[in-house]
Write a protein that holds these residues in place. Sequence first.
Motif, PDB file in Angstrom:
ATOM      1  N   LYS A 196      53.947  65.735  43.416  1.00  0.00           N
ATOM      2  CA  LYS A 196      54.431  66.778  42.424  1.00  0.00           C
ATOM      3  C   LYS A 196      55.876  66.685  42.236  1.00  0.00           C
ATOM      4  O   LYS A 196      56.347  66.726  41.119  1.00  0.00           O
ATOM      5  CB  LYS A 196      54.207  68.383  43.196  1.00  0.00           C
ATOM      6  CG  LYS A 196      52.686  68.756  43.517  1.00  0.00           C
ATOM      7  CD  LYS A 196      52.696  69.963  44.285  1.00  0.00           C
ATOM      8  CE  LYS A 196      51.066  70.389  44.404  1.00  0.00           C
ATOM      9  NZ  LYS A 196      50.875  71.515  45.304  1.00  0.00           N
ATOM     10  N   ALA A 197      56.605  66.329  43.153  1.00  0.00           N
ATOM     11  CA  ALA A 197      58.203  66.071  43.053  1.00  0.00           C
ATOM     12  C   ALA A 197      58.213  65.093  41.884  1.00  0.00           C
ATOM     13  O   ALA A 197      59.057  65.040  40.940  1.00  0.00           O
ATOM     14  CB  ALA A 197      58.683  65.600  44.408  1.00  0.00           C
ATOM     15  N   GLN A 198      57.424  63.978  42.140  1.00  0.00           N
ATOM     16  CA  GLN A 198      57.473  62.977  41.008  1.00  0.00           C
ATOM     17  C   GLN A 198      57.158  63.108  39.599  1.00  0.00           C
ATOM     18  O   GLN A 198      57.926  62.791  38.596  1.00  0.00           O
ATOM     19  CB  GLN A 198      56.718  61.550  41.605  1.00  0.00           C
ATOM     20  CG  GLN A 198      57.011  60.375  40.586  1.00  0.00           C
ATOM     21  CD  GLN A 198      58.331  59.983  40.392  1.00  0.00           C
ATOM     22  OE1 GLN A 198      59.040  59.712  41.423  1.00  0.00           O
ATOM     23  NE2 GLN A 198      59.024  59.631  39.228  1.00  0.00           N
ATOM     24  N   MET A 199      56.171  64.248  39.469  1.00  0.00           N
ATOM     25  CA  MET A 199      55.709  64.605  38.542  1.00  0.00           C
ATOM     26  C   MET A 199      56.696  65.584  37.465  1.00  0.00           C
ATOM     27  O   MET A 199      56.832  65.430  36.397  1.00  0.00           O
ATOM     28  CB  MET A 199      54.570  65.521  38.490  1.00  0.00           C
ATOM     29  CG  MET A 199      53.373  64.706  38.863  1.00  0.00           C
ATOM     30  SD  MET A 199      51.888  65.698  39.216  1.00  0.00           S
ATOM     31  CE  MET A 199      51.339  66.481  37.737  1.00  0.00           C
ATOM     32  N   ASP A 200      57.679  65.944  38.316  1.00  0.00           N
ATOM     33  CA  ASP A 200      58.720  67.057  37.789  1.00  0.00           C
ATOM     34  C   ASP A 200      59.806  66.041  37.192  1.00  0.00           C
ATOM     35  O   ASP A 200      60.624  66.243  36.447  1.00  0.00           O
ATOM     36  CB  ASP A 200      59.547  67.796  38.774  1.00  0.00           C
ATOM     37  CG  ASP A 200      58.568  69.054  39.222  1.00  0.00           C
ATOM     38  OD1 ASP A 200      57.536  69.437  38.185  1.00  0.00           O
ATOM     39  OD2 ASP A 200      58.768  69.568  40.389  1.00  0.00           O
ATOM     40  N   LYS A 201      59.969  64.728  37.597  1.00  0.00           N
ATOM     41  CA  LYS A 201      60.714  63.550  37.165  1.00  0.00           C
ATOM     42  C   LYS A 201      60.199  62.781  35.927  1.00  0.00           C
ATOM     43  O   LYS A 201      60.626  62.813  34.965  1.00  0.00           O
ATOM     44  CB  LYS A 201      61.136  62.516  38.402  1.00  0.00           C
ATOM     45  CG  LYS A 201      61.996  63.331  39.317  1.00  0.00           C
ATOM     46  CD  LYS A 201      62.570  62.368  40.353  1.00  0.00           C
ATOM     47  CE  LYS A 201      63.427  62.994  41.408  1.00  0.00           C
ATOM     48  NZ  LYS A 201      63.966  61.904  42.581  1.00  0.00           N
ATOM     49  N   ALA A 202      59.195  62.136  36.330  1.00  0.00           N
ATOM     50  CA  ALA A 202      58.444  61.378  35.233  1.00  0.00           C
ATOM     51  C   ALA A 202      57.121  60.860  35.977  1.00  0.00           C
ATOM     52  O   ALA A 202      57.297  60.128  37.052  1.00  0.00           O
ATOM     53  CB  ALA A 202      59.296  60.231  34.757  1.00  0.00           C
ATOM     54  N   CYS A 203      55.942  60.754  35.195  1.00  0.00           N
ATOM     55  CA  CYS A 203      54.824  60.215  35.573  1.00  0.00           C
ATOM     56  C   CYS A 203      54.692  58.771  35.417  1.00  0.00           C
ATOM     57  O   CYS A 203      54.162  57.884  36.176  1.00  0.00           O
ATOM     58  CB  CYS A 203      53.474  60.789  34.973  1.00  0.00           C
ATOM     59  SG  CYS A 203      53.410  62.798  35.593  1.00  0.00           S
TER      60      CYS A 203
END
Length: 442
Positions: free
Chosen positions: A69-76
């Motif tokens: 979830k944290a990475q999805m907020d940055k870039a998938c």
Amino acid sequence: MTTEELKKLDRAHTIYSWQAQKDVNPLMLDHADGVMIYDTDGKEYVDFCSGLLNINLGHNNAHVKEAMKAQMDKACYVGTMFGTEPKARLSQMISEVTPGDLDYVFYTNGGAEAIENAIKAARWYTGRHKIYSCWRSYHGATAGAISISGDTRRWSAEPGIPGAVKFFGPYPYRCPFGSTTEEEANQKALDVLKTQIMLDGAHTIAAIFMEPIVGTNGIIIPSKAFMQGVREICDQYGIVLVIDETMGGWGRAGKWFAIEHFDVIPDIITTAKGLTSGYVQLGAMIWNKKIWDYFWEKPFHGGLTYGGHALACAAAIANIEEYKTKNLIEASAQRGLYLENKLLALKEKHPSIGDVRIKGLWACIELTEDREKRTELAGFCDRKRNVSSQLTRIMFENGLYCFNKWDFIFMAPPLIITEQEIDRSVAVISKALEYTDSLIKE
């Protein structure tokens, strides 16, 4: 939707793998947690094979989901020409747990693509074309991977890529060379391999590909002497040794990588599955220093749109963190000993069990019609009868998912499994074995 409505929708449009579509009748799953999976009617099952031997960490892990979830907020996703923090960190973390100088990571979408790129790397590095691999092996379903696989799934893809050559690895329970002991079976397999290489021309062989422990062809465990003998052959003739850790890696066999049981360091490791525990697809080809040095000046012509996918790398980082903080590699070895004792007790109880093979939480029961003669019960490719369908039905009815094939019952539960959950699962297997016992009394 009801279960029947979902199943009708699914069967109207979805193609399933490895079987005639008319025979498909899938269990419709709804959710999963820990070692448990739940169907759309709410019934629970112990997932005693970790999905497709990949959910090593168990289902619904909070730490992995939070990292994703944290990475999805940055870039998938970012293009493969860019670096990212997850990719850089993961490469370092992989290098810290791989044996020897296997420190250089090329990312793929899964195990089969890691194999494809290892074939290319070995051929370019050596300037040779032949790829040796074992009968009774599986390396994936893509063109090169299926060509070097030694099981029946290869047949529909033949003639396959040129240069794929098979040899017999050790199989003490059913030794093709007529050995009567485990030591003899391993030595004969090594001697025959040496003769085959001499006759075939060592100078034409780019690589030997092996599963360190044979996976879905029977959990066949070679001796340390055999594996070290193969390493010596490769060193003698400049052959690249590629070890396929797609199933065996990430704690499955009680060590970070199954090859560590044999005190052998390969030139390339391919891996996937437990790297992310299936939360997102990710595979890897891992080089040693000499192959890295070769491609330092020469381009490596390999690339995949989704290689090093940022979201997948974040999931893999969280997986490795969980393996470490929860001591799951050690847990696999300890729980494996507990499971081994349970399975050996089953062998005493059920005459249809011919052999039990296990390393860590990776086990197989091989069935037999006659324990003394080691006669097959179902036979290779079910040539005598099919017993796996009935075994699977009994297990599902009693809340257990195992992978059953021919004369094999495979077990590979998540590394978080408890002794109580093992007890529950083995009790169901025992009940299913009443069926196979009845066949040998006819």
